[in-house]
Design an enzyme around this catalytic site. Structure first.
Site, mmCIF file in Angstrom:
data_model
loop_
_atom_site.group_PDB
_atom_site.id
_atom_site.type_symbol
_atom_site.label_atom_id
_atom_site.label_comp_id
_atom_site.label_asym_id
_atom_site.label_seq_id
_atom_site.Cartn_x
_atom_site.Cartn_y
_atom_site.Cartn_z
ATOM 1 N N ARG A 103 0.827 -1.213 0.000
ATOM 2 C CA ARG A 103 0.000 0.000 0.000
ATOM 3 C C ARG A 103 0.858 1.258 0.000
ATOM 4 O O ARG A 103 0.476 2.274 -0.580
ATOM 5 C CB ARG A 103 -0.988 -0.003 1.182
ATOM 6 C CG ARG A 103 -2.092 1.035 1.056
ATOM 7 C CD ARG A 103 -3.164 0.901 2.134
ATOM 8 N NE ARG A 103 -4.272 0.055 1.748
ATOM 9 C CZ ARG A 103 -5.389 0.483 1.138
ATOM 10 N NH1 ARG A 103 -5.553 1.758 0.844
ATOM 11 N NH2 ARG A 103 -6.354 -0.365 0.835
ATOM 12 N N GLU A 155 -9.590 5.853 7.478
ATOM 13 C CA GLU A 155 -8.174 6.140 7.317
ATOM 14 C C GLU A 155 -7.838 7.428 6.568
ATOM 15 O O GLU A 155 -6.885 8.116 6.933
ATOM 16 C CB GLU A 155 -7.499 4.960 6.593
ATOM 17 C CG GLU A 155 -7.461 3.692 7.413
ATOM 18 C CD GLU A 155 -7.129 2.481 6.548
ATOM 19 O OE1 GLU A 155 -7.981 2.096 5.718
ATOM 20 O OE2 GLU A 155 -6.023 1.951 6.681
#
Lengths: 768, 518
Positions: free
Chosen positions: A323, A725
């Protein structure tokens, strides 16, 4: 459909879209919300405490528990030899022993547990267990690990075009390096598990976990049982932030092993200091970069090295590092680019998921590079950022081959720039900086583009159960867990609207592996997207059965039956929901259902890091202003304006809470939260006395959050977007504003500053 | 030895508990013995506030409420007090207290684990401010909640809740009834001799006798450090000697040239007394730990504990404070810096206790308030004049604290300078430093260098160099040795600039609104 007025007994407005208080708020403020350690203990419950390695790396030659066993209340110790099942945890990489076997690999590694009548007896005794360890050389530094090719997983490279040529032919070039520290989760409720043996070798595990299914799997695996023997329950966590995605599993396994050995319920609640020492944190990263750019600051070629400090085992480091690679573009088209990702093995805690999951570590470096470019060219960093944004028609494919189809950053940044008076303030700040000998101010706008979905495609599924009782009350259960983010509240809102009943009619029950099986972790911001939809689908099936029932009675089509305001209305009559349900029950209509959802469109090849790993992107931007003291390096965040994209908000208060909370947590990561390991590999910052998360005094006096008014362009639940997030990374604006202020304090306008920007690091950036 | 009964008032009723070990914490008592699990343990060291409860005692005929950390407070220490936990605020009918209702309305809870502690700190604010008709400002809320950590919300909604409480229907504690109950307890307590495992004498002679007779007993006051010896170092104390009930040591006494702060005076009250004399210390006082720690901890405890990173000692040393040690043999009076002999070592004899801290009063009998940085001169334009209270006759005092976090943190470096300038020269100077030596220290060499010297830029620069060479700080998790040394000198530079009237050069007092005003 006009219902007779006298029947209008429910709430007038739909539940979704309104700021309902958290479903547990009233219990929480009264101390009546139950966390694992609050559950009344079953008679005979014992308590466990971990025995920790004090050596960063070494051969474990022996464990001498004789002194501990003499102590009051002590029942015994549990070591690797007591594990009936696999001595290696059931992680994907199968590289973590449950208890240290013949080696120890970090200070804080758990060698076993001591079990005693009380917590304090167990903790006291655990320190009296003597470990005979022959020390071996340890790797503590991430760059040293790169040199030594000490990896938990093999390196991965993402590459597009010819970055070498892009750099070589550029009119300007820069190279640099950067170190960004990790972060302790500091969930207010520490890790805790409570294991109860049941009849016929069945187990009931209370765990403060984001992933009950994995706890179930790990416990069964360690006990040598099948999954159906273990039930894991979690009503709520006192904070998770990624720290209870895998880490909670260890605690539950240790408690279960102790409970099995002594045939008693065993609770394991980590002392805060032990929690710091034992569990993984956000991955610290080191970076090297070389970039070519034109006179406008447009990047023409980039070579970037990301070294993730993974600690001693893989845990989730593979997907975290992936990621980071996916988000090393943040919001910018990188063209010819090569990103090399190292997953470094060091002898510290095994770093793990933490809000953003590598995304923050990917984004921060590209933001640093762009502002370095701006300073090298004498331009405003915002202009360089805007020049490099993804385009709409072209320059719109990521370095992992995913087209950016829902880009709203151009208008979003333009609006924030205007609302926050960015240009005027930049001028004011320049005037201030010219006149003040000590305090320098800085300002920055940074954007966020965050990909929503688990990159492991198969995790993007969810299940739910909706039970309607004969009095019209509704109970929902789903595979997601509540850690404060308001998931349960949003799910209740969605179910209430699906059935047209007031919010108060819907209650949630504890997440439970015996209700909804094989649930994914509540992570990747996906809780509402996945579980909300699954619950909505479950409720929809009940509704459809009821509609069919009404249609038969009123001789209409089921689609003509409307569920709203606590009433169910057909052409002939509107009936209170509760009355209809009772009637339907007596007509033997099934009043409960399951629901299942899987995210469409997504796929990706983890070997080449190409594909469409994300269903959509969530966007946002923040404008932060700071002041620094050039004599001491101290800093204050003065003003923050945020414009963030949550799609159509299911609950604005909860979404704003996530944005504000995520921002402040991100600010902590980049300012006061410094993890310090000494040269023996001991974590020196292992308690809130030495590890400083933001406190009330750190909230900026001006802290303004606005929501972007547009629905998700993809078909997502209620038109909403995930929010857990993405806002975390808005705090990169604080760090960039600090660099802006530090640049103002330097004659050459250049800034080399590592994160976090502690007073010492800021002073170094100014004077170094 | 028997441990005596703990009695306190809760929910309007008398709670009596017997056989509680002397080192049992209040949080253990609540969660494990009383099964009241609303109060949470977040850190076990008084740094997160999840365990906050409120206690009250009669003071001057009214109840004095204090939010405290139950995790490091010994259970016996609340004997004779009234106690509220988060379970005790709601009405009989389940209606929430304004401190709770405001939290719900403002969306102040997310995961909810810190929430009971916040609710209790808010309840303390409610009793001490809202019920007194005072407005809860954003600034006050930030100050009084700085000892409560929240990891979810980012605090904004909680700060809103603090201000929202006053707008909700008022809820009153029946103080008269509680005062009556506490008085009954007090009378009953007087009949109990100070015997057993938890000794809490009422008078100084009693204390000194018990100290002499039980030199092995662990002395405690607010327990904000000793509590950690229990929870973190797992120490066990068979016998505890609690000094906080000794009437003589709970007073602040005013004399012509000094004030005497009793060793059992809480940090909150001690700083109040210091700030009354020297208003410029208000921010420094607020940055000392968080309110629940200041409400339990005592100035005497901070001094006796002698941590090199305790913040009160550099201040007291700079002000020329003395410490008075007491025993049945008599008393000793010595300059504070002479109390320390090494890292956490001091001159206390086995039968001695710290009695008072004597702090000299400012020379000027009626010192005008020092202009706060940020007031007066606009922008950063210096007005070249010496800033001393009392028109330059008084003391020029600055207390600087450098830490990673602004509030509730331990200093990497603490520097306090008190100077008196007469005719442009340094007539008197006291410099106390923390975080730079094994003990709280006086900068003797730098003081000598400055004393009698004209106060000029050169003098300040020489003092900066002297400070850097006078101390050899260590590197640790708070800061490196090099940083500490550099900042010591740089703070002397800040002192010089502030003495020359520079404004807006200290982030403690920096306000953006003024900074951006045209």
């Amino acid at each position: 459909m006009n219902a007779p007025e006298k029947f209008l007994t429910g709430t007038a407005a739909p539940a979704t879209g309104s700021s309902h208080a958290h479903e547990s708020a009233r219990a929480q403020v009264a101390g009546a919300a139950t966390y694992v350690d609050d559950i009344p203990e079953v008679k005979g419950t014992l308590h466990a405490a971990p025995i920790l390695s004090k050596v960063a790396r070494g051969r474990l030659l022996g464990v001498d528990a004789s002194a501990a066993l003499q102590m009051e209340g002590v029942k015994g110790v549990v070591l690797a030899g007591d594990i009936p099942g696999d001595r290696i945890l059931a992680t994907f990489t199968h590289d973590e022993p449950v208890f240290a076997l013949d080696t120890v690999e970090f200070v804080g590694q758990v060698v076993g547990v001591v079990v005693a009548d009380t917590v304090m007896q167990a903790r006291r005794a655990a320190r009296k267990v003597k470990l005979q360890i022959e020390p071996l050389p340890a790797i503590l530094d991430v760059r040293e690990a790169v040199q030594a090719q000490s990896f938990v997983l093999p390196p991965v490279t993402a590459r597009r075009g010819e970055p070498e040529q892009g750099i070589a032919r550029a009119p300007h070039r820069l190279s640099g390096s950067l170190d960004v520290g990790g972060q302790e989760h500091f969930y207010l409720e520490g890790q805790v598990g409570y294991a109860l043996p049941l009849e016929q070798d069945n187990w009931w595990i209370y765990s403060s976990t984001q992933h009950p299914g994995e706890v179930q799997h790990w416990v069964a695996h360690a006990l040598g049982l099948e999954n159906h023997a273990v039930k894991v329950e979690c009503r709520r966590m006192g904070g998770g932030f990624g720290g209870k995605e895998t880490q909670a599993g260890h605690i539950a396994v240790w408690a279960a092993l102790a409970a099995r050995k002594f045939r008693k319920p065993v609770k394991l609640r980590l002392d805060r200091d032990d929690d710091f020492l034992v569990t993984g944190k956000r991955h610290p990263f080191a970076y090297d970069y070389e970039v070519g750019f034109d006179d406008d600051g447009l990047v023409t070629g980039l070579k970037l090295m990301l070294a993730a400090n993974c600690g001693w085992s893989a845990d989730l480091s593979g997907p975290v590092a992936d990621r980071a690679v996916f988000h090393a573009d943040n919001a910018y088209f990188l063209g010819d680019v090569e990103i090399v990702s190292y997953r470094c093995k060091t002898n510290v805690q095994s770093h793990t998921a933490f809000r953003g999951f590598g995304g923050p570590q990917g984004m921060i470096v590209v933001e640093a590079i762009l502002s370095d470019i701006a300073r090298a060219l004498g331009k405003d960093p915002l202009d360089v950022r805007k020049a490099n944004l993804y385009g709409i028609e072209d320059r719109n494919v990521t370095h992992y081959q995913m087209p950016v189809e829902d880009n709203i950053l151009h208008p979003l940044i333009a609006r924030l720039e205007q609302d926050a008076r960015y240009r005027e303030r930049r001028d004011e700040i320049a005037r201030w900086n010219a006149g003040n000998p000590v305090i320098k101010r800085g300002i920055a706008i940074t954007p966020v583009k965050f990909g929503i979905s688990f990159t492991a495609t198969f995790f993007n599924q969810a299940g739910a159960l909706v039970h309607v009782y004969t009095d019209g009350s509704v109970q929902v259960n789903h595979g997601g867990t509540e850690m404060g983010q308001g998931l349960h509240t949003k799910v209740c809102q969605l179910v209430a609207d699906e059935l047209g009943v007031p919010f108060e009619k819907v209650r949630i029950s504890a997440t439970d592996t015996s209700k909804v099986p094989n649930a994914s972790a509540t992570a990747a911001s996906s809780g509402t997207d996945l579980n909300g939809r699954a619950a909505q689908f479950a409720a929809r099936q009940v509704r459809q059965r009821l509609a069919q029932y009404v249609a038969e009675k009123q001789n209409c089509r089921p689609e003509q039956v409307i569920f709203a305001h606590g009433l169910v209305s057909g052409p002939d009559a509107a009936i209170p929901f509760a009355q209809l349900v009772d009637d339907a029950y007596h007509s033997r209509v099934q009043l409960w259902s399951d629901g299942f959802y899987r995210t469409p469109k997504i796929h990706y090849d983890k070997n080449t890091l190409t594909g469409r790993p994300f269903y959509y992107f969530a966007y946002g931007a923040a404008c932060s202003e700071v002041a620094i003291d050039t004599l001491t390096g101290e800093s204050r965040v003065l003003k923050v304006d945020i414009l963030h994209d949550v799609g159509t908000s299911i609950n604005p208060a909860i979404d704003i809470g996530q944005i504000e909370g995520g921002f402040i947590q991100g600010m902590g990561w980049l300012t006061t939260e410094q993890l310090v390991w000494n040269d023996r590999g001991e974590l020196a910052t292992h308690a809130p006395s030495t590890y400083k998360i933001p406190a009330t005094g750190d909230v900026p006096a001006h802290f303004n959050v606005q929501l972007w008014p547009e629905a998700n362009r993809e078909d997502n639940v209620g038109g909403s977007k995930a929010v857990g997030e993405p806002p975390f990374m808005l705090a990169i604006s604080v760090w960039e504003a600090l660099r802006d202020a530090a640049a103002a304090a330097r004659a050459d306008g250049r800034v080399q500053m590592d994160a976090p920007a502690t007073a010492e690091n800021v002073l170094k950036a100014i004077r170094g | 030895m028997e441990s005596k009964t703990i009695r306190f008032v809760r929910r309007g009723e008398l709670v009596s508990l017997t056989n509680v070990p002397p080192d049992r914490t209040l949080l253990e008592l609540l969660r494990e013995d009383l099964s009241c699990t609303g109060t949470k343990e977040g850190c076990g060291e008084g740094d997160c506030g999840a365990c906050t409860v409120v206690v009250a005692e009669p003071e001057d005929g009214a109840l004095k409420y204090r939010a405290i950390n139950s995790c490091i407070r010994l259970a016996h220490s609340i004997d004779g007090m009234a106690l509220w936990t988060v379970e005790d605020l709601a009405g009989e009918d389940g209606s929430l207290h304004p401190a709770q209702e405001a939290m719900v309305q403002c969306h102040g809870s997310q995961c909810g684990f810190c929430t009971p502690g916040f609710a209790m700190s808010l309840f303390g604010m409610y009793q001490n401010h809202v019920c007194q008709g005072e407005t809860v400002t954003r600034e006050l809320a930030q100050e009084e909640l700085s000892g409560n950590l929240c990891r979810c919300t980012g605090y904004r909604p909680i700060l809103d809740a603090a201000q929202q409480m006053a707008n909700l229907p008022r809820v009153q504690v029946d103080e008269g009834e509680i005062l009556r109950q506490l008085e009954a307890l007090r009378v009953r307590r007087e009949q109990v001799a100070s015997l057993g495992t938890y000794l809490d004498p009422r008078t100084l002679p009693e204390l000194l006798a018990l100290r002499a007779a039980n030199p092995q007993a662990q002395i405690v006051a607010g327990c904000t450090d000793v509590g950690l010896w229990v929870t973190k170092m797992h120490m066990q104390f068979p016998q505890v000697l609690d000094v906080t009930r000794v009437a003589e040591l709970k007073r602040v006494e005013q004399y012509e040239h000094h004030i005497a702060i009793g060793a059992a005076v809480t940090l909150t009250d001690a700083f109040d007394a210091l700030v009354r004399e020297r208003p410029q210390l208000k921010t420094f006082a607020n940055r000392f730990a968080g309110l629940p720690v200041r409400n339990s901890g005592t100035l005497g405890g901070n001094v006796a504990n002698g941590s090199p990173i305790g913040d009160s000692m550099p201040l007291l040393i700079a002000l020329g404070a003395h410490v008075v040690l007491l025993s049945q043999r008599g008393h000793r009076d010595l300059p504070l810096e002479q109390f320390y002999t090494g890292y956490r070592k001091n001159v206390l004899a086995a039968d001695e206790v710290v009695g008072w801290i004597k702090v000299p009063r400012p020379k000027s009998p009626h010192p005008g308030p020092l202009p706060q940085a940020g007031e007066g001169a606009s922008g950063s334009t210096p007005s070249p004049r010496l800033r001393g209270e009392g028109g330059g006759e008084g003391e020029f005092l600055r207390a600087y604290k450098i830490s990673k976090r602004y509030d509730d943190d331990i200093s990497a470096v603490c520097l306090v300078v008190a100077m008196r300038i007469e005719d442009g020269a340094v007539a008197q100077v006291g410099i106390g430093a923390g975080g730079v030596a094994p003990t709280p220290a006086r900068a003797v060499q730098t003081e000598a260098l400055l004393r009698g010297r004209p106060w000029t830029l050169e003098a300040a620069q020489a003092a900066a160099a002297s400070l850097r060479s006078e101390f050899r700080p260590i590197s640790d998790m708070r800061a490196s040795s090099a940083y500490r040394s550099e900042v010591l000198g740089n703070l002397m530079q800040r002192l010089w600039l502030e003495s020359q009237g520079f404004e807006q050069i200290n982030l403690e007092s920096f306000r953006l609104a003024e900074a951006t005003a045209p």
